[in-house]
Design a protein around this motif. Sequence first.
Motif, PDB file in Angstrom:
ATOM      1  N   ILE A 150     -25.073  46.771  -4.650  1.00 58.67           N
ATOM      2  CA  ILE A 150     -24.600  48.110  -4.300  1.00 58.67           C
ATOM      3  C   ILE A 150     -23.076  48.154  -4.296  1.00 58.67           C
ATOM      4  CG2 ILE A 150     -24.511  49.815  -2.428  1.00 58.67           C
ATOM      5  CD1 ILE A 150     -27.433  49.009  -1.753  1.00 58.67           C
ATOM      6  N   ASP A 151     -22.459  47.140  -3.741  1.00 57.77           N
ATOM      7  CA  ASP A 151     -20.990  47.088  -3.659  1.00 57.77           C
ATOM      8  C   ASP A 151     -20.318  47.049  -5.022  1.00 57.77           C
ATOM      9  OD1 ASP A 151     -20.340  47.324  -0.986  1.00 57.77           O
ATOM     10  OD2 ASP A 151     -20.477  45.172  -0.595  1.00 57.77           O
ATOM     11  N   THR A 152     -20.947  46.389  -5.986  1.00 55.76           N
ATOM     12  CA  THR A 152     -20.313  46.194  -7.293  1.00 55.76           C
ATOM     13  C   THR A 152     -20.806  47.183  -8.347  1.00 55.76           C
ATOM     14  OG1 THR A 152     -21.944  44.492  -7.881  1.00 55.76           O
ATOM     15  CG2 THR A 152     -19.887  43.739  -6.853  1.00 55.76           C
ATOM     16  N   ARG A 153     -21.546  48.185  -7.937  1.00 54.90           N
ATOM     17  CA  ARG A 153     -22.032  49.191  -8.891  1.00 54.90           C
ATOM     18  C   ARG A 153     -20.846  49.988  -9.454  1.00 54.90           C
ATOM     19  NH1 ARG A 153     -22.175  51.746  -3.925  1.00 54.90           N
ATOM     20  NH2 ARG A 153     -21.883  54.020  -3.946  1.00 54.90           N
ATOM     21  N   PRO A 154     -21.061  50.714 -10.547  1.00 56.85           N
ATOM     22  CA  PRO A 154     -20.000  51.565 -11.094  1.00 56.85           C
ATOM     23  C   PRO A 154     -19.539  52.597 -10.060  1.00 56.85           C
ATOM     24  CG  PRO A 154     -21.794  51.329 -12.671  1.00 56.85           C
ATOM     25  CD  PRO A 154     -22.267  50.722 -11.384  1.00 56.85           C
ATOM     26  N   PRO A 155     -18.256  52.893 -10.015  1.00 57.48           N
ATOM     27  CA  PRO A 155     -17.720  53.748  -8.946  1.00 57.48           C
ATOM     28  C   PRO A 155     -18.271  55.165  -8.904  1.00 57.48           C
ATOM     29  CG  PRO A 155     -16.016  53.213 -10.567  1.00 57.48           C
ATOM     30  CD  PRO A 155     -17.206  52.379 -10.887  1.00 57.48           C
ATOM     31  N   GLU A 156     -18.759  55.684 -10.034  1.00 55.86           N
ATOM     32  CA  GLU A 156     -19.281  57.049 -10.050  1.00 55.86           C
ATOM     33  C   GLU A 156     -20.771  57.118  -9.706  1.00 55.86           C
ATOM     34  OE1 GLU A 156     -17.491  59.952 -10.470  1.00 55.86           O
ATOM     35  OE2 GLU A 156     -15.842  58.523 -10.226  1.00 55.86           O
ATOM     36  N   GLN A 157     -21.405  55.973  -9.537  1.00 58.41           N
ATOM     37  CA  GLN A 157     -22.853  55.942  -9.314  1.00 58.41           C
ATOM     38  C   GLN A 157     -23.196  56.143  -7.839  1.00 58.41           C
ATOM     39  OE1 GLN A 157     -25.478  52.265  -9.392  1.00 58.41           O
ATOM     40  NE2 GLN A 157     -25.695  53.019 -11.498  1.00 58.41           N
TER      41      GLN A 157
END
Length: 199
Positions: A150-157
Amino acid sequence: MSDRDTRHQQAMQKLKSRVDQKVAEATEQRGLLLVFTGNGKGKTTAAWGTVTRALGYGYKAGVVQFIKGLWECGERERLGEDPNLEVAIMATGFTWDTQNREADTAACREVWADAERMLADPDVYLVVLDEITYMLKFGYLDIETVKHAIDTRPPEQTVIVTGRNAHRDLLAMADTVTEMQEVRHAFNSGLQARRGIDY
């Protein structure tokens, strides 16, 4: 204008001022982490409602169902043909039915691989991790693994986590936490789940 109408207009002007101020202060744009938890009904339904909203705007969405995958699902039936929707299910049914920790853990980890792929894909606007809280509670998944994805997901997701007893770390990370409270549930009075209403 009557006194009542004047008081109403003044109250609405104050409310508008407060709302306008909050809108002006909301300057950050990014994906969110939402947690729908609690003992009440409606967590998965709320998540599917948000999926419908995202699809309505042409965004890509992914839903990973960790518990209810073998159940009929009206939302999945209706939206499943949308080319912007991907659904992955843990095809074991309820863990209290299978009663096989090893098989359930393997099935969980298999569908978690789909979740990790979705969480890493910048083209996926919304990911729903439906009933993942149970996977953490039963120890099928490690909280640090889930937090990292969750922390490293794409910023817009945006990510929606559903299920009872959400892990305290997920609650701490979340931008929005909604707790569904049960006041009364028909099932506890002997009423069966109803197709098109409950599933």
